[in-house]
Structure formats: structure tokens, C-alpha cells
Enzyme design. Structure first.
Site, short mmCIF file in Angstrom:
data_model
loop_
_atom_site.label_atom_id
_atom_site.label_comp_id
_atom_site.label_asym_id
_atom_site.label_seq_id
_atom_site.Cartn_x
_atom_site.Cartn_y
_atom_site.Cartn_z
N TYR A 146 0.85 -1.19 0.00
CA TYR A 146 0.00 0.00 0.00
C TYR A 146 0.88 1.23 0.00
O TYR A 146 1.86 1.31 0.75
CB TYR A 146 -0.87 0.00 1.26
CG TYR A 146 -1.74 1.25 1.41
CD1 TYR A 146 -3.05 1.26 0.93
CD2 TYR A 146 -1.25 2.40 2.02
CE1 TYR A 146 -3.84 2.39 1.05
CE2 TYR A 146 -2.03 3.54 2.14
CZ TYR A 146 -3.33 3.53 1.65
OH TYR A 146 -4.11 4.65 1.77
N GLU A 234 -3.62 7.45 -3.99
CA GLU A 234 -3.60 6.20 -3.23
C GLU A 234 -3.44 5.01 -4.17
O GLU A 234 -4.24 4.83 -5.09
CB GLU A 234 -4.91 6.03 -2.45
CG GLU A 234 -4.90 4.83 -1.53
CD GLU A 234 -6.25 4.67 -0.80
OE1 GLU A 234 -7.29 4.59 -1.50
OE2 GLU A 234 -6.25 4.61 0.42
#
Ligand code: GDP
Ligand code: MN
Length: 441
Positions: A146, A234
């Protein structure tokens, strides 16, 4: 998405409908589709899988053939995350992301996705409609990580946030294993320092020969963030593939609305089909609207009064259906449109108007309310609490209108009445009684 980390920039969290949620609704951060984000990223030299977008099953099949026919992935394009674990309401197809191995399979899945509604943990129970599917080449992922860059209030600037445990359950990692999440604040004047991206790349667990590649991708993502006035970039997952590449497999980009004037071409990408229809309508009249899950419609002016109204409704056991803020200097027309919008929602059983008349005078509000009730023969009972300039005159106008507008002198009384009425109306509707009788209050 880490809602707790980007709270400062998020809208009121609809699933967590409580008065403590951050209410920053005058700001809207533009969200664009994954396929658009990936195109933009490519322009910054960021590595993304090859792919193309389709609006029909035939187009999807053709794209799959052009991409080489095997090792493909099809992804529903909705402006919400959690697609992988989503479900389509009518076709009952599980998953908004599917790995495929032939153009026929892509076509079949596109048929089951297009025009359908996908529900994920981020869409709310109403889901979002899928108008496009993204067909991309599939990569074999050795590791899913991530990586995000977001504006952080506490740090007073952008922060890189990363975790070796990327993939579909990042919210669970944030909750259960916060020590697996690493942060690096960015000095907006000097930019990212190489030792920062190196630290992150190592903590993410990239193989040694890919550290520099990962660092390069992070630096490029920051360039994109900076140049486009993003509030969020993101990537989940940021992956290391079996063939040794570093790739951004998914992307969520948000842009600061205050910078709209600088980025017309980006803001033209706004997809209203993905937004709450009521919020879109409200924005046409310059009203701030947030849909919530309760049954009391609220018309207020100002964010502070919105919070207080929400608190007090909850205090008396009720639940707001929405917040509609007409702002400081609203016109009679805006008030009329606001009432129309609130009353058109079948969930709304009573309406509470709580307005402090300062710049905006109480009699103007009263006229707006009366016009809306007359024009639409609104049946929903209205409880009105006005305070401020011309309040006595406003009350007189409402009384003389002969309409069923219930005046209240203070906020406690107004909230109690609106909660009580909403309960009665809901019960009456359940019993299929006519609700236009005089309410016993
Ligand atoms: P999200 O669920 O909305 O975040 O959608 P993603 O685009 O992140 O896809 C969901 C999951 O599908 C990812 O976390 C990956 O595990 C998987 N996935 C997506 N693309 C690929 C791919 O090309 N290869 C493999 N093996 N998995 C993929
Ligand atoms: Mn994802």
C-alpha cells in the site's frame, strides 16, 4: 481508503452517522475513475498495466483481443473502493474485479457488470452504477503493498503513508496492526528526500534490486500529486510482479476543488452519475447538501448550526435524513429549492428548519418556505425555528399563511417536535393511515 487519515479532507462519513464525524462538507474533492487516473499516471512516467476502457461488452471483447487475449483483468469503474469484494445487486455477480483468461470471458463478465449496480463497503447500500469497465493486462503479483500521499492536517502538509500489507484489507491493517503502517511527512518546500523513499521501499519489502525502482515510482507519484493539486494519491496495491517489475495496479486520485480554476481538463472528468443525485441537484442551486440515513430533513444555515442541530436531534432520539445548508446569504428561491429537495426524499417524515437570521432575514426564509409548501402542496410536516432579524414578522407571515407550519421558539422544542412527528408519520404510514390529519402535538 484510510478514512481516519484523510478525515480532514473527507465528507461526512455516511455510514458512521454521528455528530462527532468531521463535517467538512463545504469542500468537495474531485474523484476520478481508475482508468482516467491510470492514464494521467502514465503521463508522469509511472508504471501501470496496459489497458483500455469499454462501455459495451463488444468493446470489452475487442480490447481484450488487442491486449493479447490471455492474462487479463476486468474492473468495474465506479467511484468507490472495495470493488474486489463488492457484489452486483441484480446479477448477483460477486466481485467488481475479475481475473480472466480469454476475450470471451471478458465479454461475458462485461455483460454482467455494465448497467448494473455494484455495492461495496464504500458505496453504502444503494451502490453505484457501472457505466464502464476497464480491461487491463494481468500481472502475476509477488507482493501487494500500500502506498499513498495525502494532505495531513496534523503534519501540516503532504505525508507518504505506506504498508507492506497492501491489497484488499488495508482498513483492517489500519485497525488491527497499525505498526505495519509507515509514514513520512514531506517538506513541501524541499520535496521528497531520497532517504525517505528508500526507508519506505525497504520497509515495504521490495527485493533489493527493486528498491531504486520503487523509489523512482514514489517520487513520480509525488510529482503528480504536486502538479495536479491532489489531496490524495492512493495506490493499493502497489505491487512487485513475478517478472520483477514495480507496478501501480489500482489508483485513487482526489483533487482539491480550490484549485479547479487551474485544472479545467481534470475537473471536466467529474462523473455526476457516481454522485448522490440529491447532492448534484443541491449544487446546481449552490446549496450544501449531505444525504444521511435518518428520517428528519434538516434545513439550516451555517456548519456550526448544522452540527448543533444534528446533536440535538440525536439527543431526542431522532436521526437526520440529511443536512441542507443554505449558507449565510441565501435567496428566497434557494430556500424554496431547498425545501423541494428535502421533501422529495421519501425517507423524510418531518422537516426541521433551524435558521439564524442575520445576513439572511427571517422573513425571507418564511417566504421561501411558504412558496415551496404552496407550489408543491408539500405534505411533510415542517417544524420551524427561526431566530434573529425580523423574526416576529416572519412568524406572523407563517401564521397568516394558513399552512401547516409548526413554529417553535427554541431549538429544544423544535427538535423534540420534529422527532415526535417523524415517529408518528412513520407509524401512520406503516399502518397505511392518511398522514395529513392534524398531528397531536
Ligand atoms: P479495489 O478492490 O476496488 O481496491 O480494486 P483493485 O483494483 O485494487 O483490485 C482488487 C484486487 O484484485 C487487488 O488487490 C489485487 O489483489 C487483485 N488484482 C488486480 N489486478 C490484478 C492483476 O493484474 N493481477 C493479479 N494477480 N491480481 C490483481
Ligand atoms: Mn485497490
Amino acid at each position: 481508503m484510510f478514512t481516519n487519515l484523510v478525515k480532514a479532507g473527507s465528507r461526512l462519513n455516511k455510514t458512521n452517522n454521528n455528530a462527532n464525524a468531521s463535517l467538512v462538507y463545504t469542500k468537495r474533492f474531485l474523484n476520478i475513475h481508475e482508468y482516467q487516473a491510470q492514464r494521467m499516471m502514465k503521463g508522469f512516467g509511472i508504471d501501470v498495466p496496459k489497458g483500455n476502457v469499454a462501455e459495451t461488452p463488444e468493446e470489452a471483447e475487442k480490447i481484450a483481443e488487442v491486449l493479447g487475449g490471455q492474462d487479463l483483468v476486468i474492473k468495474a469503474q465506479v467511484l468507490a473502493g472495495g470493488r474486489g469484494k463488492g457484489i452486483f445487486t441484480t446479477s448477483k455477480l460477486k466481485g467488481g474485479v475479475h481475473l480472466c483468461s480469454s476475450p470471451t470471458q471478458i465479454k461475458d463478465l462485461a455483460t454482467k457488470m455494465l448497467g448494473q449496480t455494484l455495492v461495496t463497503k464504500q458505496t453504502g447500500p444503494e451502490g453505484k452504477i457501472v457505466h464502464q469497465v476497464y480491461i487491463a493486462e494481468r500481472h502475476f503479483l509477488r507482493k501487494e503493498m500500500y502506498f499513498a500521499i495525502l494532505m495531513d492536517r496534523k503534519a501540516g502538509g503532504p505525508v507518504m503513508v505506506a504498508s507492506p500489507e497492501g491489497g484488499m484489507d488495508i482498513e483492517a491493517v489500519a485497525r488491527d496492526n497499525p505498526s505495519a503502517i509507515y509514514k513520512e511527512p514531506i517538506d513541501i518546500m524541499t520535496g521528497i528526500r531520497p532517504e525517505q523513499t528508500k526507508r519506505l521501499a525497504e520497509k515495504l519489502g521490495f527485493s533489493p534490486k527493486n528498491i531504486a525502482k520503487a523509489q523512482d515510482q514514489m517520487a513520480k507519484l509525488y510529482q503528480l500529486f504536486l502538479k495536479n493539486d491532489c489531496t490524495l494519491v492512493e495506490i493499493n496495491p502497489l505491487a512487485e510482479t513475478a517478472t520483477g517489475e514495480v507496478m501501480c495496479m489500482d489508483a485513487k486520485l482526489n483533487f482539491d476543488d480550490n484549485a479547479q480554476f487551474r485544472h479545467k481538463e481534470i475537473f471536466d472528468l467529474r462523473d455526476k452519475s457516481q454522485e448522490d443525485a440529491r447532492e448534484v441537484k443541491a449544487s446546481e442551486y449552490d446549496l450544501n447538501y449531505i444525504g444521511l440515513d435518518g428520517n428528519i430533513g434538516c434545513l439550516v444555515n451555517g456548519a456550526g448550526l448544522a452540527m448543533a442541530t444534528m446533536d440535538i436531534i440525536k439527543h431526542y432520539g431522532g436521526n437526520p435524513a440529511n443536512f441542507l445548508d443554505v449558507g449565510g446569504g441565501a435567496t428566497q428561491k434557494q430556500v424554496t429549492e431547498a425545501i423541494k429537495l428535502i421533501s422529495s426524499d421519501p425517507k423524510v417524515k418531518s422537516i426541521l428548519v433551524n435558521i439564524f437570521g442575520g445576513i439572511m432575514k427571517c422573513d425571507i426564509i418564511a417566504l421561501g418556505i411558504i412558496a415551496a409548501v404552496r407550489e408543491l402542496s408539500i405534505k411533510t410536516p415542517l417544524v420551524v425555528r427561526l431566530q434573529g432579524t425580523n423574526v416576529e414578522y416572519a412568524k406572523k407571515i407563517m401564521e397568516e399563511s394558513g399552512l401547516r407550519i409548526i413554529a417553535a421558539d427554541n431549538l429544544d422544542e423544535a427538535a423534540q417536535k420534529s422527532v415526535r412527528i417523524a415517529e408518528i408519520v412513520a407509524l401512520a404510514e406503516q399502518a397505511e393511515l392518511d398522514v395529513s390529519f392534524k398531528l397531536p402535538i
